[in-house]
Design an enzyme around this catalytic site. Sequence first.
Site, PDB file in Angstrom:
ATOM      1  N   ALA A 232      -7.302  13.408  46.584  1.00 30.36           N
ATOM      2  CA  ALA A 232      -7.652  14.209  47.752  1.00 30.36           C
ATOM      3  C   ALA A 232      -6.389  14.793  48.376  1.00 30.36           C
ATOM      4  O   ALA A 232      -5.838  15.775  47.889  1.00 30.36           O
ATOM      5  CB  ALA A 232      -8.430  13.353  48.756  1.00 30.36           C
ATOM      6  N   ARG A 233      -5.914  14.179  49.437  1.00 31.56           N
ATOM      7  CA  ARG A 233      -4.649  14.520  50.072  1.00 31.56           C
ATOM      8  C   ARG A 233      -3.953  13.219  50.441  1.00 31.56           C
ATOM      9  O   ARG A 233      -4.608  12.214  50.719  1.00 31.56           O
ATOM     10  CB  ARG A 233      -4.864  15.370  51.329  1.00 31.56           C
ATOM     11  N   ASP A 257      -2.121  10.660  42.895  1.00 35.34           N
ATOM     12  CA  ASP A 257      -1.602  11.983  42.554  1.00 35.34           C
ATOM     13  C   ASP A 257      -1.084  12.714  43.785  1.00 35.34           C
ATOM     14  O   ASP A 257      -0.446  13.760  43.657  1.00 35.34           O
ATOM     15  CB  ASP A 257      -2.692  12.822  41.878  1.00 35.34           C
ATOM     16  N   GLU A 262       5.578  14.819  50.079  1.00 35.40           N
ATOM     17  CA  GLU A 262       5.839  15.209  48.693  1.00 35.40           C
ATOM     18  C   GLU A 262       7.042  16.134  48.620  1.00 35.40           C
ATOM     19  O   GLU A 262       7.205  16.998  49.486  1.00 35.40           O
ATOM     20  CB  GLU A 262       4.600  15.888  48.109  1.00 35.40           C
ATOM     21  N   HIS A 281       1.289  15.294  41.817  1.00 32.85           N
ATOM     22  CA  HIS A 281       0.309  16.262  42.337  1.00 32.85           C
ATOM     23  C   HIS A 281      -0.069  17.290  41.269  1.00 32.85           C
ATOM     24  O   HIS A 281       0.039  18.506  41.465  1.00 32.85           O
ATOM     25  CB  HIS A 281       0.849  16.964  43.585  1.00 32.85           C
ATOM     26  N   VAL A 282      -0.556  16.793  40.140  1.00 34.23           N
ATOM     27  CA  VAL A 282      -0.869  17.658  39.008  1.00 34.23           C
ATOM     28  C   VAL A 282      -2.347  17.631  38.620  1.00 34.23           C
ATOM     29  O   VAL A 282      -2.759  18.397  37.744  1.00 34.23           O
ATOM     30  CB  VAL A 282      -0.040  17.256  37.769  1.00 34.23           C
TER      31      VAL A 282
END
Length: 320
Positions: A232-233, A257, A262, A281-282
Amino acid sequence: MADKVPALTVLLNHPAAETYAGLIGERFPQVRAISAPDPERLERYIGEADALLASRFPVELFDKAKKLRWFQCTNAGVDSILPIRDRAGHITVTNARGIHGDIITDFVMAGVTMLHWDFRRFLQEQAERKWNPRYVAPLAEKTLGVVGLGSIGATIARRAKSAGMTVVGSKRDISIAVEGVDHLFASDRLAELLPLCDFVVLAVPATADTIGLIGAAEFARMRGDAFLVNIARGNVVVEADLIKALQTREIAGAMLDVFEHEPLSQESPLWDMPNVIATPHVAGSPTNYTERVFSIFGDNIGHFLKNEPMRNAVDMRRGY
């Protein structure tokens, strides 16, 4: 003769700005496309733009965007514009919803399998040339919970169900069934869902209601042999509470992720935890991403020019 006034001026604030500009030129020669991949060009041309394509909305330049009437986000999440939504009611916001579901679901199911089989341990034992057979229960005997059953969450639920898993999930409106979900919980009944799950997958949008959704109280409700998967976030999870839950084995592990900040800090203990798989974050990054976004963006240029309803319009009151 004076130059013809363009039907629409689109500002492209994206690393692939030139590619987007080429695609626009081929399909909409009457549209002016300005490539602005860097902050300097973005600031220089924002005042000329009727429309903006970007991965995030530049709230710091909002007052200069006098003509802006449409923001096409290249992501599914539009949380970057939410801080000024009360001032941006005249801007139509559209997103890239629909292009991420399959690839994110691939990521989630791979992560669930790796966590369940403890592939990190297998890889370590391979490096050490150790031969340690063990028994593992089938995934079909496990329960996966999806927190947030939008287009991405619903795709995850269907795929998990096709793997034979029991699937539970939560969403705002439970009056309409979701394919593949055996039991639906309202959003305010998360405490009842969590103890049922071997895997908890977070697929909620980033809104004021979901920031800090999963913290110490929620980890206490999860089983000690359960895993968390967050696509999600990062701010949906209280990261300090997650780290503590992982360190104390209050939960079995996590696949992450997204993170509160970040790139993930080099000092973060998450890098070295044996029960964590961390990725940069992929999960929502399929190949041919630009062309996939343009399938939506191009349609919306056509709708904008004809003053028609836009594809993937975001309800700014909800934030998704």
